[in-house]
Design a protein around this motif. Structure first.
Motif, mmCIF file in Angstrom:
data_model
loop_
_atom_site.group_PDB
_atom_site.id
_atom_site.type_symbol
_atom_site.label_atom_id
_atom_site.label_comp_id
_atom_site.label_asym_id
_atom_site.label_seq_id
_atom_site.Cartn_x
_atom_site.Cartn_y
_atom_site.Cartn_z
ATOM 1 N N LYS A 7 0.846 -1.191 0.000
ATOM 2 C CA LYS A 7 0.000 0.000 0.000
ATOM 3 C C LYS A 7 0.884 1.244 0.000
ATOM 4 N N GLY A 151 -8.060 7.605 6.340
ATOM 5 C CA GLY A 151 -6.970 6.659 6.576
ATOM 6 C C GLY A 151 -7.311 5.236 6.157
ATOM 7 N N ASP A 154 -5.219 1.930 4.421
ATOM 8 C CA ASP A 154 -4.465 0.914 5.181
ATOM 9 C C ASP A 154 -5.368 -0.306 5.400
ATOM 10 N N LYS A 209 -1.453 8.300 13.593
ATOM 11 C CA LYS A 209 -2.200 7.996 12.367
ATOM 12 C C LYS A 209 -1.383 7.216 11.334
HETATM 13 MG MG MG Z 1 -2.634 7.107 6.373
#
Ligand code: MG
Ligand code: ADP
Ligand code: ASP
Length: 404
Positions: A7, A151, A154, A209
């Protein structure tokens, strides 16, 4: 031959040159004989730009339309990477959430992955292609575009690694791994070589984060070893793995901060059975997650209830609470958006005493007032005034000997 999921976050695909660099990195691994699945974020800053644009159209943007907008950022990067790989003479295919199919529930802007179809991905891998999947998005049962919350790429990556039984899941980002605290605000932060799933869960939920918390939950559940590493170097990163004895030697592994919460106090609430339920039920019905809760008893059968909510939900929570507060006979609702939750985390805390006292002493020495405290087996959190965030993080990082 291994199956590798990689990723790349927003800074890794921020411009055409960086996307070409990702293409080269991925192709190098494919040429070593591996089957490659790549998950991408939108270009750095894009998702924020969309949020801002939406806010100029509607005070509280329509969630369905918001997802149509938000998902477009990843559509750009996956198509560009597939083109870059083709231009280098290899083959690739980009797939959006509904093409894979990444099936989610229908909670727009905060959807959860329910299942992932492997057929399309395996079909393209068998044909020798690099499969480039748009992170952060899925499709609901009704066929609507959904997104997984900020986010969320992920989570896409780790969920794909789990579903496909991948041998490795690499999360490429703009730092060398998981650090003892955010390296962008503390120069002496140190890269951690190995961290347990549980510590990473706490760090992620308390503001680090670098990994989305849901990705860590999935990694732990399916025992996917995850490596967080830099997109700009070839250095080994941080392995997020099962806990082992060596991890318990230090009481504290990391310091985090979270400036995304707000504090709300409902004052002079009648201290009778059922009042807390009457106050919190309408809040949770709105999908607002309440975090730390403190109840202080006052004289005359009255109590104050103080708690935190995500800052983005603050206005909505205040609206709901003002209404129910009157119904329950409470005096009023007040709050602050300028708070920060600083936390220390470590599995070693289980066997060491005096950690909380040290934390309180450090904050006191810096003249920082503690507004709320919460603890669990492996973490201690204090809510403080937001303006002291950096000072508190650096002082705690020093006090617990986390520096290089
Ligand atoms: Mg991130
Ligand atoms: P990406 O766009 O690659 O997903 P993020 O911005 O989401 O990257 O996450 C990486 C950032 O996380 C780093 O730039 C750093 O500022 C921040 N961060 C916060 N806490 C930590 C920590 N303990 N270790 C590493 N990075 C951290
Ligand atoms: N682009 C989305 C965000 O900025 C998802 C991600 O990058 O993980 O939140």
């Amino acid at each position: 031959m291994a199956l590798i999921v990689q990723k790349f976050g927003g800074t890794s695909v921020a411009d055409p040159d960086k996307i070409k660099a990702v293409a080269r990195r991925v192709l190098k691994q494919q040429q070593e004989g591996h089957r490659m699945v790549v998950v991408l974020s939108a270009m750095a800053g894009e998702t924020n730009r969309f949020v801002d644009l939406a806010g100029q159209m509607q005070d509280i943007p329509d969630p369905r339309e918001m997802d149509v907008l938000l998902a477009s950022g990843e559509q750009v990067t996956v198509s560009l990477l597939a083109m870059a790989i083709k231009a280098m003479g290899s083959d690739a295919v980009s797939l959006l959430g509904d093409q894979v199919k990444i099936n989610t529930d229908d909670r727009h802007t905060r959807a959860r992955i329910l299942s992932i179809d492997q057929e399309a991905i395996n079909h393209h891998l068998d044909a020798g292609k690099v499969v480039v999947v748009a992170g952060f998005q899925g499709v609901s049962e009704k066929g609507e575009i959904t997104t997984l919350g900020r986010g969320g790429s992920d989570t896409t990556a780790v969920a794909l690694a789990a579903a496909l039984g991948a041998d490795q899941c690499d999360i490429f980002t703009d730092v060398e791994g998981v650090y003892t605290t955010d390296p962008n605000i503390c120069a002496s932060a140190r890269k951690i070589d190995r961290i347990s799933y549980d510590e990473m869960l706490e760090l992620a939920s308390l503001g680090a984060k670098v990994l989305d918390i849901r990705s860590v939950t999935i990694a732990k559940w399916h025992r996917v070893p995850v490596q967080v590493r830099s997109t700009f170097t070839n250095n080994e990163g941080t392995w997020v793995v099962e806990e082992d004895k060596s991890m318990e030697s230090n009481p504290v592994s990391g310091v985090t901060y979270n400036r995304n919460e707000a504090r709300i106090t409902v004052s002079k609430v009648p201290d009778t059975p059922g009042t807390a339920s009457k106050l919190f039920t309408p809040v949770s019905r709105e999908g607002i997650v309440v975090d730390m809760i403190i109840q202080n008893t006052r004289d005359g059968n009255l109590t104050d209830l103080t708690f935190t909510v995500p800052r983005t939900d603050y206005k909505r929570a205040m609206e709901v609470l003002k209404q129910v507060a009157t119904e329950t006979g409470a005096e009023g609702v007040s709050g602050s958006e300028n708070i920060c939750k600083v936390s220390i985390v470590g599995v070693g805390m289980r066997n060491h005493t005096g950690i909380a006292t040290t934390m309180f002493d450090v904050l006191a020495r810096e003249g920082i007032n503690i507004e709320m405290i919460s603890t669990s087996e492996i973490k201690i959190s204090c809510v403080i005034d937001e303006k002291y965030t950096e000072l508190a993080v650096r002082a705690l990082h020093d006090a617990f000997n986390l520096a290089e």
